[in-house]
Write a protein that holds these residues in place. Structure first.
Motif, PDB file in Angstrom:
ATOM      1  N   VAL A   1       1.002  -1.130   0.005  1.00  8.90           N
ATOM      2  CA  VAL A   1       0.122   0.103  -0.285  1.00  8.90           C
ATOM      3  C   VAL A   1       0.934   1.243  -0.083  1.00  8.90           C
ATOM      4  O   VAL A   1       2.157   1.233   0.603  1.00  8.90           O
ATOM      5  CB  VAL A   1      -0.870   0.036   1.162  1.00  8.90           C
TER       6      VAL A   1
ATOM      7  N   ARG B   1      -7.080   6.363   3.010  1.00  3.96           N
ATOM      8  CA  ARG B   1      -6.489   5.167   4.023  1.00  3.96           C
ATOM      9  C   ARG B   1      -5.728   5.624   5.107  1.00  3.96           C
ATOM     10  O   ARG B   1      -4.735   5.125   5.688  1.00  3.96           O
ATOM     11  CB  ARG B   1      -5.669   4.345   3.226  1.00  3.96           C
TER      12      ARG B   1
ATOM     13  N   ALA C   1      -6.162   3.139   8.581  1.00  2.50           N
ATOM     14  CA  ALA C   1      -5.045   1.915   8.472  1.00  2.50           C
ATOM     15  C   ALA C   1      -3.694   2.389   8.485  1.00  2.50           C
ATOM     16  O   ALA C   1      -2.945   1.877   9.192  1.00  2.50           O
ATOM     17  CB  ALA C   1      -5.128   1.427   6.782  1.00  2.50           C
ATOM     18  N   TRP C   2      -3.483   3.540   8.113  1.00  2.00           N
ATOM     19  CA  TRP C   2      -1.899   4.188   8.559  1.00  2.00           C
ATOM     20  C   TRP C   2      -1.786   4.824  10.048  1.00  2.00           C
ATOM     21  O   TRP C   2      -1.043   3.998  10.801  1.00  2.00           O
ATOM     22  CB  TRP C   2      -1.608   5.493   7.662  1.00  2.00           C
TER      23      TRP C   2
ATOM     24  N   ARG D   1      -1.324   1.344  12.067  1.00  2.97           N
ATOM     25  CA  ARG D   1      -0.073   0.700  11.960  1.00  2.97           C
ATOM     26  C   ARG D   1       1.004   1.721  12.762  1.00  2.97           C
ATOM     27  O   ARG D   1       1.620   0.936  13.570  1.00  2.97           O
ATOM     28  CB  ARG D   1       0.268   0.864  10.622  1.00  2.97           C
TER      29      ARG D   1
ATOM     30  N   TRP E   1       3.587   0.488   3.044  1.00  2.10           N
ATOM     31  CA  TRP E   1       3.723  -0.711   3.737  1.00  2.10           C
ATOM     32  C   TRP E   1       3.442  -2.040   3.260  1.00  2.10           C
ATOM     33  O   TRP E   1       2.667  -1.942   2.199  1.00  2.10           O
ATOM     34  CB  TRP E   1       3.015  -0.371   5.141  1.00  2.10           C
ATOM     35  N   THR E   2       3.727  -3.073   3.602  1.00  2.00           N
ATOM     36  CA  THR E   2       3.333  -4.323   3.118  1.00  2.00           C
ATOM     37  C   THR E   2       2.166  -4.805   3.764  1.00  2.00           C
ATOM     38  O   THR E   2       1.996  -4.532   4.973  1.00  2.00           O
ATOM     39  CB  THR E   2       4.316  -5.435   3.125  1.00  2.00           C
ATOM     40  N   THR E   3       1.260  -5.403   2.971  1.00  2.00           N
ATOM     41  CA  THR E   3       0.216  -6.137   3.679  1.00  2.00           C
ATOM     42  C   THR E   3       0.141  -7.547   3.482  1.00  2.00           C
ATOM     43  O   THR E   3       0.625  -7.999   2.425  1.00  2.00           O
ATOM     44  CB  THR E   3      -1.197  -5.682   2.921  1.00  2.00           C
TER      45      THR E   3
ATOM     46  N   SER F   1      -5.120  -3.206  -7.751  1.00  2.00           N
ATOM     47  CA  SER F   1      -5.616  -2.538  -6.445  1.00  2.00           C
ATOM     48  C   SER F   1      -6.779  -1.776  -6.299  1.00  2.00           C
ATOM     49  O   SER F   1      -7.396  -2.065  -5.023  1.00  2.00           O
ATOM     50  CB  SER F   1      -4.204  -1.346  -6.325  1.00  2.00           C
TER      51      SER F   1
ATOM     52  N   GLU G   1      -9.817  -3.420  -3.341  1.00  2.00           N
ATOM     53  CA  GLU G   1     -10.452  -2.336  -2.423  1.00  2.00           C
ATOM     54  C   GLU G   1     -11.949  -2.683  -2.366  1.00  2.00           C
ATOM     55  O   GLU G   1     -12.662  -2.694  -1.275  1.00  2.00           O
ATOM     56  CB  GLU G   1     -10.378  -1.046  -2.659  1.00  2.00           C
TER      57      GLU G   1
END
Length: 542
Positions: free
Chosen positions: A19, A256, A259-260, A263, A289-291, A408, A412
């Protein structure tokens, strides 16, 4: 069919594993911008030296040399800056290596094509599978000279490949070549110099789980405060404890953002990158970041309710909805985009077309079927000869951008993507579906027919339609034989119900006493003769 290559099986495309979000740094002071430029230029110099060392090592590079490079950079910056620089350098070398392999393949394809055409007589006609000879002796002579040039290039590139030598330009080869064509680009020397310096700066840091807010080098707090760990030689510029510099600007990720925040609250790794847009005079911060990999839905589940077949073209997406049996439903849709203008305009056009397609598929709860396209071997000028316009058309198709954006954005919205082999979809779609789907009120295009072919291949059905019976047999008791039902579908060969109406004067389907029963047409032994409603014998007297 002889000469047709084997078609690969369709598969469900896995979702993205990373992401990236971006926000503008608003409210930067002149001192903030000066510090960012100084830090970026200094780290960019270290990155250039490290890239030169990595390219010099070539294929002999190992873990020991990597550690040696990192130790040398640590003394001039910090251990975390050194780790980010060496990782970025290694990724850049690997990207150049993959580009070198693609260039080798392109050269070999061009050489094979020229050799084939030179071996044919001048003026020989080609076929659908292979080109013919050259048109004139002059063209034949020019191509024979070009063959020698390509062979020399191939020999040099193979030697570089075997030795592990790559050619990398920090800042971009295109921007470097623009320096020699400033008038065509509409830039002055100072304007080009600002862009060149901005492209060569290094202001990115990898995240680290367990550390405060997931990154010790470039830290972003919950309230949007951005602070940078300065390299040792520039520690005098710090305005916060422990050699850190806090920017006056604040960031608030609109896309997002939740989500940030989750984290960084859990101190999970987040990578950041600072860069300057010289044309707009703005600074941006990108967080990535990786998901975890999401389990893709089974192919059978994606096919359950049908899907939407999509044909990608240079200026639009042609889409058609298909049911589970492969029958086109409703009217086709066209989602146009304009790829002229700036890169930002082209990207916005692609995103707008994709979001309309995804919302249409989401409305019906359907998956999307697309072609697994790769035009790397199709853009060579030797494959299509004089067809420059066609080569530019293929080269201008944003296949990689469309594919990345679609994956992507579909993830979503939880819309499955099914990728199919692109072989013969346009040809067979036009052959079997363009004319049957054309009516007096609608003219089906070749691209819309290709969308139907793509959807049928994703559903596991053959592209070819079932044989159409004679006109007099298209309304018999077994129904239309062109209906695209599966062989095991219940009622596939059942009697066709009568449509109620004033002309037929029949009852609705399934309501009559003998609905679906043809017993009364066989007069001998008809069971209706023994029913109680039959008239009895007449009396002998009254």
């Amino acid at each position: 069919m002889g000469g047709v290559r084997e078609v690969a099986a369709p598969f469900v495309v896995p979702g993205p594993v990373g992401v990236a979000i971006r926000d503008r740094l608003k409210g930067l002071t002149a001192r903030d911008e000066g510090v960012l430029r100084l830090v970026g230029d200094y780290l960019g110099t270290l990155a250039s030296r490290d890239l030169r060392a990595r390219c010099a090592a070539g294929l002999e590079h190992d873990v020991g040399r990597w550690a040696e490079r990192k130790r040398e950079l640590t003394g001039r910056s910090s251990s975390r800056w050194a780790g980010s620089i060496t990782k970025a350098t290694h990724d850049q070398w690997g990207l150049a290596r993959r580009g070198q392999a693609a260039h080798l393949q392109s050269l070999q394809t061009g050489i094979d094509t020229i050799r084939h055409r030179l071996a044919l007589p001048v003026g020989a006609k080609g076929t659908k599978k292979a080109p013919g000879g050259y048109r004139s002796e002059g063209e034949w002579f020019a191509k024979s000279r070009r063959l020698r040039v390509l062979e020399d290039r191939l020999e040099r590139e193979r030697a570089s490949w075997e030795a592990g030598r790559v050619r990398v330009v920090r800042g971009g080869k295109r921007l470097l070549n623009t320096r020699h064509h400033l008038d065509d680009a509409g830039l002055s020397e100072d304007a080009w110099r600002h862009r060149w310096e901005a492209a060569r700066r290094f202001l990115q840091a990898d995240g680290e789980s367990g550390k405060r807010h997931g990154n010790e080098t470039i830290r972003v707090s919950l309230d949007g405060e951005v602070s940078i760990k300065l390299p040792v030689p520039l520690a005098r510029l710090a305005n916060a404890p422990r050699g850190r510099y806090v920017l006056a600007a604040r960031v608030a990720f609109a896309h997002r953002g939740e989500a940030w925040r989750d984290r960084i609250t859990a101190n999970r790794a987040v990578a950041y990158r600072l860069h300057e847009d010289v044309g707009r005079g703005r600074w941006y911060l990108t967080a990535s970041w990786t998901t975890p990999a999401v389990q893709a839905v089974p192919l059978s589940a994606a096919r359950a309710s049908g899907l939407v077949g999509v044909d990608m073209n240079a200026d639009h997406l042609a889409a058609w909805r298909l049911d589970a049996h492969g029958n086109p439903v409703g009217a086709p849709r066209r989602f146009a985009y304009d790829l002229s203008g700036t890169m930002q305009h082209r990207d916005a056009q692609v995103r707008h077309a994709l979001i309309r397609l995804l919302h249409w598929a989401k409305r019906y709860g359907l998956a999307i079927a697309v072609e697994d396209l790769d035009f790397n071997a199709e853009t060579t000028r030797e494959k299509h000869g004089r067809r420059r316009r066609f080569r530019r058309l293929i080269s201008g198709m944003p296949v990689a951008r469309l594919r990345a954006r679609l994956v992507s954005m579909a993830a979503e919205l939880a819309i499955p993507l099914v990728a199919v082999d692109p072989a013969y979809t346009s040809r067979w779609g036009a052959q079997h579906w363009q004319k049957p789907l054309t009516s007096k009120n609608r003219k089906t295009t070749r691209h819309e027919a290709a969308a139907v072919a793509i959807g049928r291949r994703a559903l596991g059905h053959p592209i070819r339609r079932r044989t159409t019976p004679p006109r007099t047999h298209q309304s018999d008791g077994y129904g239309h034989r062109t209906v695209q039902a599966a062989p095991g579908a219940p009622g596939r060969e059942g009697p066709r119900p009568h449509v109620p109406g004033p002309r037929s004067r029949c009852v609705p389907p399934g309501r009559g006493a003998n609905a679906g029963d043809q017993n009364t047409h066989h007069r001998s032994g008809c069971s209706a003769e023994h029913e109680t409603w039959q008239q009895g014998s007449l009396p002998l007297s009254l």
